[in-house]
Design a protein around this motif. Structure first.
Motif, PDB file in Angstrom:
ATOM      1  N   ASP A 136       3.801 -78.505   9.208  1.00  0.00           N
ATOM      2  CA  ASP A 136       2.152 -77.451   8.521  1.00  0.00           C
ATOM      3  C   ASP A 136       3.259 -76.345   8.579  1.00  0.00           C
ATOM      4  O   ASP A 136       3.582 -75.978   9.743  1.00  0.00           O
ATOM      5  CB  ASP A 136       1.410 -77.610   9.386  1.00  0.00           C
ATOM      6  CG  ASP A 136       0.851 -78.971   9.116  1.00  0.00           C
ATOM      7  OD1 ASP A 136       1.165 -79.772   7.897  1.00  0.00           O
ATOM      8  OD2 ASP A 136      -0.427 -79.731   9.935  1.00  0.00           O
ATOM      9  N   TYR A 137       2.903 -75.116   7.910  1.00  0.00           N
ATOM     10  CA  TYR A 137       3.623 -73.792   7.172  1.00  0.00           C
ATOM     11  C   TYR A 137       1.923 -73.154   7.811  1.00  0.00           C
ATOM     12  O   TYR A 137       1.077 -72.783   7.260  1.00  0.00           O
ATOM     13  CB  TYR A 137       4.089 -73.741   6.042  1.00  0.00           C
ATOM     14  CG  TYR A 137       4.946 -74.606   6.365  1.00  0.00           C
ATOM     15  CD1 TYR A 137       6.584 -73.584   6.293  1.00  0.00           C
ATOM     16  CD2 TYR A 137       5.583 -75.192   5.582  1.00  0.00           C
ATOM     17  CE1 TYR A 137       7.508 -74.191   5.945  1.00  0.00           C
ATOM     18  CE2 TYR A 137       6.394 -76.337   5.725  1.00  0.00           C
ATOM     19  CZ  TYR A 137       8.091 -75.489   6.324  1.00  0.00           C
ATOM     20  OH  TYR A 137       9.137 -76.347   5.835  1.00  0.00           O
TER      21      TYR A 137
ATOM     22  N   PHE B  44      10.792 -76.183   2.672  1.00  0.00           N
ATOM     23  CA  PHE B  44      10.542 -75.124   2.249  1.00  0.00           C
ATOM     24  C   PHE B  44      10.065 -73.440   3.010  1.00  0.00           C
ATOM     25  O   PHE B  44       9.554 -74.079   4.530  1.00  0.00           O
ATOM     26  CB  PHE B  44       8.805 -75.103   1.066  1.00  0.00           C
ATOM     27  CG  PHE B  44       8.126 -75.435   1.302  1.00  0.00           C
ATOM     28  CD1 PHE B  44       7.087 -74.209   1.852  1.00  0.00           C
ATOM     29  CD2 PHE B  44       7.976 -77.055   2.034  1.00  0.00           C
ATOM     30  CE1 PHE B  44       5.609 -74.537   2.506  1.00  0.00           C
ATOM     31  CE2 PHE B  44       6.258 -76.964   1.885  1.00  0.00           C
ATOM     32  CZ  PHE B  44       5.505 -76.365   2.344  1.00  0.00           C
ATOM     33  N   LYS B  45       9.970 -72.777   2.278  1.00  0.00           N
ATOM     34  CA  LYS B  45       9.809 -71.304   2.958  1.00  0.00           C
ATOM     35  C   LYS B  45       7.816 -70.704   2.426  1.00  0.00           C
ATOM     36  O   LYS B  45       8.716 -70.591   0.827  1.00  0.00           O
ATOM     37  CB  LYS B  45      10.877 -70.244   2.797  1.00  0.00           C
ATOM     38  CG  LYS B  45      12.124 -70.874   3.410  1.00  0.00           C
ATOM     39  CD  LYS B  45      12.947 -69.836   3.622  1.00  0.00           C
ATOM     40  CE  LYS B  45      13.844 -70.000   4.334  1.00  0.00           C
ATOM     41  NZ  LYS B  45      15.497 -68.608   4.335  1.00  0.00           N
ATOM     42  N   SER B  46       7.861 -70.153   3.029  1.00  0.00           N
ATOM     43  CA  SER B  46       6.494 -69.674   2.325  1.00  0.00           C
ATOM     44  C   SER B  46       6.629 -67.833   2.906  1.00  0.00           C
ATOM     45  O   SER B  46       6.796 -67.743   3.359  1.00  0.00           O
ATOM     46  CB  SER B  46       4.802 -69.946   2.536  1.00  0.00           C
ATOM     47  OG  SER B  46       4.438 -69.627   3.928  1.00  0.00           O
TER      48      SER B  46
ATOM     49  N   LYS C   2       8.349 -77.049 -10.256  1.00  0.00           N
ATOM     50  CA  LYS C   2       9.834 -76.085  -9.617  1.00  0.00           C
ATOM     51  C   LYS C   2       9.600 -75.763  -8.734  1.00  0.00           C
ATOM     52  O   LYS C   2       8.067 -74.746  -8.643  1.00  0.00           O
ATOM     53  CB  LYS C   2      10.294 -75.426 -11.323  1.00  0.00           C
ATOM     54  CG  LYS C   2       9.513 -74.425 -11.872  1.00  0.00           C
ATOM     55  CD  LYS C   2       9.510 -73.931 -12.766  1.00  0.00           C
ATOM     56  CE  LYS C   2       9.096 -72.722 -13.665  1.00  0.00           C
ATOM     57  NZ  LYS C   2       9.801 -71.926 -14.670  1.00  0.00           N
ATOM     58  N   THR C   3      10.029 -74.889  -8.781  1.00  0.00           N
ATOM     59  CA  THR C   3      10.511 -74.025  -7.083  1.00  0.00           C
ATOM     60  C   THR C   3      11.644 -72.699  -7.920  1.00  0.00           C
ATOM     61  O   THR C   3      12.547 -73.462  -7.868  1.00  0.00           O
ATOM     62  CB  THR C   3      10.704 -74.437  -5.573  1.00  0.00           C
ATOM     63  OG1 THR C   3      11.975 -75.365  -5.622  1.00  0.00           O
ATOM     64  CG2 THR C   3       9.718 -75.279  -5.960  1.00  0.00           C
ATOM     65  N   PRO C   4      11.696 -71.618  -7.302  1.00  0.00           N
ATOM     66  CA  PRO C   4       9.436 -70.827  -6.253  1.00  0.00           C
ATOM     67  C   PRO C   4       9.024 -71.141  -7.473  1.00  0.00           C
ATOM     68  O   PRO C   4       8.822 -71.408  -8.868  1.00  0.00           O
ATOM     69  CB  PRO C   4      10.330 -69.811  -6.462  1.00  0.00           C
ATOM     70  CG  PRO C   4      11.947 -69.262  -6.143  1.00  0.00           C
ATOM     71  CD  PRO C   4      12.259 -71.281  -7.310  1.00  0.00           C
TER      72      PRO C   4
END
Length: 229
Positions: free
Chosen positions: A223-224, A145-147, A186-188
């Motif tokens: 890990d982000y 994912f992107k944060s 759900k995402t986003p």
């Protein structure tokens, strides 16, 4: 078990499918109950698709060569010598072309599958049925994912849920240990991180794991790093 779509999205892959179908269809025609006239029509349909595809690709290459030829005529050195012969574009009149080739091929495929002589093996060999989708096991399943952080100590995550029920998100302050911070269905999706020092910026890391039937499934993500303020 679910199957992948049988008709590829990319035209080069469609060409391979139609070429394979053309090479093998006649061998199954009798078992499928197709008449010689129907076989001839199917062959013509495939040849039209293949011919239109190949002619277009050849024209693209000829156009590149034509552009190079034009530049030679405009700027070639030494000056005032005979230029190369101009490229020749392909002739496309050797095949009878009719409109709607793709939907007609779809209709042919439906007719084949509806035939009493049809078998799964025939469909697979002709390439007109999709391959079965083999679900990924836990060892191959990892969230990606992107944060993005925004004001108000908020972190927003985007990325595929891959068909799972939920995404458990954990957060660790710099030098600390991970603990659950959010549970996204759900995402986003976004959540808020409460800093150890109220009102101060805070750095840390987040990670996530999928949830299937209320149980963790697969691997934790990488890990982000995040910094909230």
């Amino acid at each position: 078990m679910a199957k992948r779509p049988w008709w590829p999205a990319a035209k080069p892959a469609q060409l391979v499918l139609v070429q394979n179908f053309l090479a093998k269809f006649a061998a199954y025609a009798a078992a499928l109950g197709f008449t010689p006239a129907q076989v001839a029509a199917a062959v013509a349909l495939c040849e039209a698709y293949i011919g239109a595809f190949n002619a277009t690709e050849q024209c693209k290459q000829s156009m590149l060569a034509m552009t190079a030829w034009r530049e030679e005529v405009f700027y070639g050195q030494p000056e005032d010598k005979p230029a190369s012969a101009a490229p020749v574009f392909p002739v496309v009149g050797t095949v009878t072309y009719r409109t709607g080739t793709v939907p007609m091929f779809f209709a042919l495929r439906d007719l084949i599958i509806a035939s009493p002589g049809y078998t799964q093996g025939i469909g697979e060999d002709l390439g007109i049925v999709g391959a079965e989708i083999t679900p990924s096991g836990p060892e191959q399943t990892t969230p990606v994912f992107k944060s993005v952080t925004t004001n108000g100590y908020t972190v927003n995550l985007s990325g595929s849920m891959q068909g799972f029920d939920a995404l458990k998100v954990e957060y660790a302050r710099k030098g600390g240990t991970f603990s659950q911070i959010a549970f996204l269905t759900k995402t986003p999706g976004g959540f808020t991180i409460t800093p150890a020092t109220p009102g101060a910026a805070e750095a840390g890391h987040i990670r996530a794991v999928f949830i299937k039937k209320n149980v963790e499934y697969g691997n934790y993500s990488a890990d982000y790093p995040v910094t909230v303020s």
